[in-house]
Design a protein around this motif. Sequence first.
Motif, short mmCIF file in Angstrom:
data_model
loop_
_atom_site.label_atom_id
_atom_site.label_comp_id
_atom_site.label_asym_id
_atom_site.label_seq_id
_atom_site.Cartn_x
_atom_site.Cartn_y
_atom_site.Cartn_z
N GLY A 1 57.44 0.27 0.20
CA GLY A 1 56.66 -0.34 1.28
C GLY A 1 56.09 -1.69 0.93
O GLY A 1 55.32 -2.25 1.69
N GLY A 2 56.43 -2.24 -0.23
CA GLY A 2 55.81 -3.50 -0.67
C GLY A 2 56.66 -4.72 -0.33
O GLY A 2 57.70 -4.62 0.32
N PRO B 1 44.03 -7.73 2.63
CA PRO B 1 43.16 -6.59 2.93
C PRO B 1 43.93 -5.32 3.28
O PRO B 1 43.32 -4.29 3.54
CB PRO B 1 42.38 -7.08 4.15
CG PRO B 1 43.34 -8.00 4.84
CD PRO B 1 44.20 -8.62 3.78
N MET B 2 45.27 -5.39 3.33
CA MET B 2 46.09 -4.20 3.63
C MET B 2 47.18 -4.13 2.56
O MET B 2 48.36 -4.13 2.85
CB MET B 2 46.70 -4.33 5.04
CG MET B 2 45.65 -4.43 6.12
SD MET B 2 46.32 -4.68 7.76
CE MET B 2 46.04 -6.44 7.98
N SER B 3 46.75 -4.07 1.31
CA SER B 3 47.66 -4.40 0.21
C SER B 3 48.46 -3.24 -0.34
O SER B 3 49.28 -3.44 -1.23
CB SER B 3 46.87 -5.03 -0.94
OG SER B 3 46.05 -4.05 -1.52
N GLY B 4 48.25 -2.02 0.14
CA GLY B 4 48.98 -0.89 -0.42
C GLY B 4 48.79 -0.85 -1.93
O GLY B 4 47.69 -1.05 -2.43
N GLN B 5 49.89 -0.62 -2.66
CA GLN B 5 49.78 -0.54 -4.12
C GLN B 5 49.77 -1.93 -4.77
O GLN B 5 49.75 -2.02 -6.00
CB GLN B 5 50.89 0.33 -4.70
CG GLN B 5 52.29 -0.21 -4.44
CD GLN B 5 53.36 0.47 -5.30
OE1 GLN B 5 53.11 0.81 -6.44
NE2 GLN B 5 54.55 0.65 -4.75
N ASP C 1 42.48 -1.93 0.87
CA ASP C 1 43.26 -1.02 1.71
C ASP C 1 42.29 0.00 2.29
O ASP C 1 41.23 0.26 1.71
CB ASP C 1 44.35 -0.31 0.90
CG ASP C 1 45.48 0.20 1.78
OD1 ASP C 1 46.51 -0.49 1.88
OD2 ASP C 1 45.33 1.28 2.40
N ILE C 2 42.66 0.56 3.42
CA ILE C 2 41.80 1.57 4.03
C ILE C 2 41.86 2.88 3.25
O ILE C 2 40.94 3.69 3.31
CB ILE C 2 42.20 1.79 5.51
CG1 ILE C 2 41.07 2.46 6.26
CG2 ILE C 2 43.51 2.53 5.64
CD1 ILE C 2 41.15 2.31 7.75
N ASP D 1 38.51 -2.28 5.55
CA ASP D 1 39.04 -1.85 6.84
C ASP D 1 39.26 -3.11 7.67
O ASP D 1 38.32 -3.66 8.26
CB ASP D 1 38.06 -0.89 7.53
CG ASP D 1 38.61 -0.39 8.86
OD1 ASP D 1 39.58 -0.98 9.39
OD2 ASP D 1 38.07 0.60 9.39
N ALA D 2 40.49 -3.59 7.68
CA ALA D 2 40.79 -4.88 8.29
C ALA D 2 40.52 -4.87 9.79
O ALA D 2 40.02 -5.85 10.36
CB ALA D 2 42.23 -5.27 8.01
N SER E 1 50.74 -7.80 4.87
CA SER E 1 51.81 -7.14 5.61
C SER E 1 51.20 -5.92 6.30
O SER E 1 51.10 -4.85 5.70
CB SER E 1 52.91 -6.73 4.62
OG SER E 1 53.81 -5.86 5.22
N PRO F 1 50.68 -2.67 8.85
CA PRO F 1 51.63 -1.62 9.24
C PRO F 1 52.44 -2.06 10.45
O PRO F 1 52.04 -2.96 11.19
CB PRO F 1 50.71 -0.45 9.61
CG PRO F 1 49.43 -0.72 8.90
CD PRO F 1 49.29 -2.20 8.85
N TYR G 1 51.22 6.00 6.42
CA TYR G 1 51.14 5.68 4.99
C TYR G 1 50.46 6.77 4.18
O TYR G 1 50.72 6.91 2.99
CB TYR G 1 50.44 4.33 4.78
CG TYR G 1 51.30 3.19 5.25
CD1 TYR G 1 52.26 2.63 4.41
CD2 TYR G 1 51.19 2.71 6.53
CE1 TYR G 1 53.09 1.62 4.85
CE2 TYR G 1 52.01 1.69 6.99
CZ TYR G 1 52.95 1.15 6.14
OH TYR G 1 53.78 0.16 6.58
N GLN H 1 43.76 4.18 10.47
CA GLN H 1 44.70 3.14 10.03
C GLN H 1 45.35 2.45 11.23
O GLN H 1 45.55 3.07 12.28
CB GLN H 1 45.73 3.70 9.05
CG GLN H 1 46.56 4.82 9.58
CD GLN H 1 47.36 5.55 8.49
OE1 GLN H 1 47.48 5.07 7.36
NE2 GLN H 1 47.92 6.70 8.81
N ILE H 2 45.65 1.18 11.05
CA ILE H 2 46.37 0.44 12.10
C ILE H 2 47.74 1.10 12.25
O ILE H 2 48.40 1.39 11.26
CB ILE H 2 46.52 -1.05 11.70
CG1 ILE H 2 45.15 -1.72 11.65
CG2 ILE H 2 47.46 -1.79 12.66
CD1 ILE H 2 45.16 -3.13 11.09
#
Length: 432
Positions: A33-34, A58-62, A80-81, A239-240, A257, A259, A266, A292-293
């Motif tokens: 997902g990156g 702000p939504m950076s995953g890993q 990330d949330i 929480d973007a 990036s 969702p 996710y 989550q968005i």
Amino acid sequence: MADLSSSPAISKAKRDSGAASSSKSPFFSRAYGGYTAGQQQFYLTHLGKLSGKTILDPMSGQGFLLANLAFEGATVWLGDINPTMCLMSSLRSPEMVQNRERLSNWFDEQLGRGSFSGKSRGAEYVDDWLPDNIRAELRHYRELFGLSGDPFREREAFSRMPLRKRFAAAIPLLAAREIACFRSSDNQTWIKPGGLQREPHITAPLKRAVASWYAFATASADLYREGCQPGQLLTMRMDAAAGDFAMSPKVNAIVTSPPYANRLDYTRMWGPESQVAASIWEASVSDIQSRQIGSNVVRGTDRFRNDEEALPREIVKALRDIKSDEGYASEGYYYPFFRNYAVTLASSVKKLVSRVLRNGTLVFFVRDTVRKDILFPAGLLIEEVLQSEGYRLVGRERQIVKRHVGLRRRSAGSGLYGVGQQEWWLAFRKVR
Ligand SMILES: C[S@@+](CC[C@H](N)C(=O)[O-])C[C@H]1O[C@@H](n2cnc3c(N)ncnc32)[C@H](O)[C@@H]1O
């Protein structure tokens, strides 16, 4: 344009990509997902010189690739949330890497003090993500390492966690795919809870995880030893959509990036990791799922209806078309799903604008999706929102995506399954 030929960020990414397929990588699928290599080239080109810059995702995953920029002198804020993702990305920070010896030794010593040899019924089929004895061991683990602040329930807990505790909280996530019970389908993003217990206790997977992380950290340190002074990687829960960017300051650049509007959840894609993290604090991921968005939880979300009319014209039209389509669940599910996605995505983009310094850069990677034959133009949504905020488009690439985790199914042969795969790489600068 930046000269990228000698970028350590690129060579490190190449090396990590190679490591991804070997058993040495501590992270389950480093690029899951990156950002792709092409996306990396795009944002590096628009970021220019990295040293001294402050960058936010702000939504950076890993945080697979952006974390590398901290090793090139940038100050990188990742959020990330899902606190699970924050814990994972913090394992990539220069601070952790520089302290790898101390952290790993302390971890081994501390783990040796625990008692994880309680009753296990061995290799049994389990219906849930985690067997009962593993849940009990993770609670014991929390006590052993003094992980009192709960990042799932307490907003500030993650940012207050000292380095050691953060490290101790993150290591079990690297072992999650051995600890948790799950069944994979032919689509690796839609794994399901339940399956055979893989390990009787958590100790052996934890030892393997820390050893594997240590090797990764040593390789990261070696690669950058000759380079410039490392910057910093700061990871916080954010929480973007709500405009919560934790303690991050105004930044030179945002690279993110969000969702996509598809059925990918996710918290399920990262199910084993999220469930292990939640289990440490006896928390639940359901709250994250609904906030989550792109959440597929639509019940009780009528409040978003009020913001619909303020969306760009093309988006309002797409929403109307989706709502009035005669297909199954168009009005009851698909319309509120796309509406909520549009409203929360637009809100996060607007809120992000206030976080960028003058002359700053915004880079977005997003995909248009479809509901039957109706295109939902997420790229256009971002463009329109940013243009109304005084930003100029300075880079745009359109990619037709042929491979994507979650879309290619074995049974589909060479064809693509499901939603349309039009991806936008967008870069913006402020003009007034
Ligand atoms: C496409 S993924 C980002 C992947 C990332 N670039 C990487 O390298 O792994 C989108 C991420 O957004 C997060 N997310 C969803 N809604 C969010 C929100 N309201 N605030 C912050 N993060 C959110 C998800 O948890 C997910 O990790």
